[in-house]
Design an enzyme around this catalytic site. Structure first.
Site, PDB file in Angstrom:
ATOM      1  N   ASN A  11       0.868  -1.204  -0.065  1.00 57.28           N
ATOM      2  CA  ASN A  11      -0.198   0.153  -0.009  1.00 57.28           C
ATOM      3  C   ASN A  11       0.912   1.251   0.085  1.00 57.28           C
ATOM      4  OD1 ASN A  11      -1.578   2.202   1.196  1.00 57.28           O
ATOM      5  ND2 ASN A  11      -3.187   0.742   1.546  1.00 57.28           N
ATOM      6  N   HIS A  14       0.912   6.401   1.883  1.00 52.62           N
ATOM      7  CA  HIS A  14       1.742   7.379   2.736  1.00 52.62           C
ATOM      8  C   HIS A  14       2.923   7.816   2.076  1.00 52.62           C
ATOM      9  CE1 HIS A  14      -1.280   7.097   5.398  1.00 52.62           C
ATOM     10  NE2 HIS A  14      -1.437   5.540   5.632  1.00 52.62           N
ATOM     11  N   HIS A  47      -5.525   3.621  -1.694  1.00 50.11           N
ATOM     12  CA  HIS A  47      -6.831   3.951  -1.242  1.00 50.11           C
ATOM     13  C   HIS A  47      -7.136   5.506  -1.756  1.00 50.11           C
ATOM     14  CE1 HIS A  47      -9.565   4.504   2.446  1.00 50.11           C
ATOM     15  NE2 HIS A  47     -10.309   4.937   1.252  1.00 50.11           N
ATOM     16  N   ARG A  49      -9.408   8.219  -1.317  1.00 53.67           N
ATOM     17  CA  ARG A  49     -10.311   8.737  -0.201  1.00 53.67           C
ATOM     18  C   ARG A  49     -11.165   9.737  -1.024  1.00 53.67           C
ATOM     19  NH1 ARG A  49     -10.520   8.315   5.065  1.00 53.67           N
ATOM     20  NH2 ARG A  49      -9.188   6.401   5.962  1.00 53.67           N
ATOM     21  N   ARG A  53      -6.933  12.876   0.392  1.00 53.16           N
ATOM     22  CA  ARG A  53      -5.915  13.371   1.293  1.00 53.16           C
ATOM     23  C   ARG A  53      -4.276  12.698   1.106  1.00 53.16           C
ATOM     24  NH1 ARG A  53      -7.537  10.302   6.769  1.00 53.16           N
ATOM     25  NH2 ARG A  53      -9.458  11.274   6.373  1.00 53.16           N
ATOM     26  N   GLU A  74      -8.647   0.679  -3.455  1.00 57.24           N
ATOM     27  CA  GLU A  74      -9.342   0.654  -2.294  1.00 57.24           C
ATOM     28  C   GLU A  74     -10.308   1.834  -2.231  1.00 57.24           C
ATOM     29  OE1 GLU A  74      -7.098   0.971   1.533  1.00 57.24           O
ATOM     30  OE2 GLU A  74      -6.319  -0.817   1.363  1.00 57.24           O
ATOM     31  N   THR A 105      -8.518   3.957   8.088  1.00 58.29           N
ATOM     32  CA  THR A 105      -9.680   3.294   8.134  1.00 58.29           C
ATOM     33  C   THR A 105      -9.905   2.460   9.649  1.00 58.29           C
ATOM     34  OG1 THR A 105      -9.129   2.807   5.849  1.00 58.29           O
ATOM     35  CG2 THR A 105     -10.857   1.437   6.813  1.00 58.29           C
ATOM     36  N   GLU A 155     -11.300  -9.065   3.227  1.00 62.57           N
ATOM     37  CA  GLU A 155     -10.142  -8.537   3.742  1.00 62.57           C
ATOM     38  C   GLU A 155     -10.294  -8.494   5.389  1.00 62.57           C
ATOM     39  OE1 GLU A 155      -7.016  -6.202   1.905  1.00 62.57           O
ATOM     40  OE2 GLU A 155      -6.538  -5.508   3.539  1.00 62.57           O
ATOM     41  N   HIS A 195      -3.824  -4.152   7.493  1.00 60.26           N
ATOM     42  CA  HIS A 195      -3.965  -2.807   8.198  1.00 60.26           C
ATOM     43  C   HIS A 195      -3.097  -3.148   9.840  1.00 60.26           C
ATOM     44  CE1 HIS A 195      -5.370   0.918   9.962  1.00 60.26           C
ATOM     45  NE2 HIS A 195      -5.900   0.900   8.949  1.00 60.26           N
TER      46      HIS A 195
HETATM   47  N1  PXP Z   1      -5.855  -3.046   3.905  1.00 57.44           N
HETATM   48  C1  PXP Z   1      -6.754  -2.062   3.777  1.00 57.44           C
HETATM   49  C2  PXP Z   1      -8.261  -2.440   3.497  1.00 57.44           C
HETATM   50  C3  PXP Z   1      -6.516  -0.845   4.342  1.00 57.44           C
HETATM   51  O1  PXP Z   1      -7.465   0.287   4.201  1.00 57.44           O
HETATM   52  C4  PXP Z   1      -5.338  -0.468   4.628  1.00 57.44           C
HETATM   53  C5  PXP Z   1      -4.837   1.076   4.977  1.00 57.44           C
HETATM   54  O2  PXP Z   1      -5.241   1.681   3.975  1.00 57.44           O
HETATM   55  C6  PXP Z   1      -4.328  -1.478   4.560  1.00 57.44           C
HETATM   56  C7  PXP Z   1      -4.705  -2.735   4.185  1.00 57.44           C
HETATM   57  C8  PXP Z   1      -2.870  -1.340   4.965  1.00 57.44           C
HETATM   58  O3  PXP Z   1      -2.736  -0.779   6.354  1.00 57.44           O
HETATM   59  P1  PXP Z   1      -1.316  -0.247   6.748  1.00 57.44           P
HETATM   60  O4  PXP Z   1      -0.893   0.927   6.173  1.00 57.44           O
HETATM   61  O5  PXP Z   1      -1.765  -0.005   8.143  1.00 57.44           O
HETATM   62  O6  PXP Z   1      -0.194  -1.314   6.531  1.00 57.44           O
END
Ligand code: PXP
Length: 246
Positions: A11, A14, A47, A49, A53, A74, A105, A155, A195
């Protein structure tokens, strides 16, 4: 049971968060996705949003055009996001709950209470051959509702497991996750998880043989500040592989 190796989706949200802090082009999340691909990642997750952001519409367009790995978009269940998903036709779409004021989330989708709202979104994505997953808490009721919604994938939210202190509390949440993974397998749902996962928390989840994919972002991007993105991803991959063989 997993027949292939556990997939790792990176992901990259960030990387975009850091870029957006200055409103310029660096660091580029698409470059991060390319490095993830070189580092053995099996997919890219982003993701988009409602408030943009981190990931922007341009990022999604570029990820579709410039990256060979499957994209997991996402998205919240809104008409705007559905139109974007149908336009870009990513490999997969993971429907997540979204609240404007939250930092991340915060929990899984309310699949039971939101069943009728989610139904047409799942149907439209299924019709477009986009692999739909629902981001849910490890609850048997949520899994039953996901099955009734006709999604191929769920998930499981690992946030509470990762946030719990190491010890009985975390072990209790891990037991719930194990029960949910077993139930998903019985229902014929492909099971992903993610997550909050870190080097410290990933192995008990990676060891669950019916989990097919982990999606990990925030920790890896943070770790990349110290060791670089490639080293950070390679270490996560090593820990996942070790957990599957031990
Ligand atoms: N899976 C989903 C569905 C998420 O919403 C996120 C965060 O955007 C992640 C995985 C990844 O989480 P993290 O960034 O905390 O590793």
């Amino acid at each position: 049971m997993r027949t292939n190796k556990l997939r790792l989706g990176i992901n990259i949200d960030h990387v975009a968060t850091i870029r957006n802090a200055r409103g310029c082009g660096n660091p580029d999340p698409v470059r991060a996705a390319l490095i993830a691909a070189e580092s053995g990642a099996d997919g890219i997750t982003a993701h988009l949003r409602e408030d943009r952001r981190h990931i922007t519409d341009t990022d999604i367009r570029r990820l579709c055009a410039e990256i060979d790995l499957p994209l997991n978009l996402e998205m919240a269940a809104t008409d705007e996001m559905l139109a974007i998903a149908l336009k870009h036709a990513p490999h997969a779409a993971c429907i997540v709950p979204e609240k404007r004021e939250e930092r991340t989330t915060e929990g899984g989708l309310d699949v039971v209470g939101g069943f009728n709202t989610l139904k047409p979104f799942v149907a439209r994505l299924n019709d477009a051959n986009i692999r739909v997953s629902l981001f849910i808490e490890p609850s048997l009721k949520a899994l039953d509702a996901a099955k009734a919604l006709d999604v191929p994938v769920v998930e499981l939210h690992t946030g509470a497991y990762c946030d719990a202190p190491k010890g009985p509390k975390r072990a209790a949440i891990l037991s719930q996750i194990k029960a949910a993974v077993a139930h998903a397998e019985t229902l014929g749902l492909e099971c992903h998880a993610g997550h909050g996962l870190t080097f410290e928390t990933v192995q008990p989840i990676a060891a669950l043989s019916a989990v097919q994919e982990l999606n990990i972002g925030h920790f890896l991007v943070g770790e990349a500040i110290f060791v670089g993105l490639k080293a950070s991803i390679l270490e996560m991959r090593r820990l996942m592989d070790e957990a599957q063989t031990s």
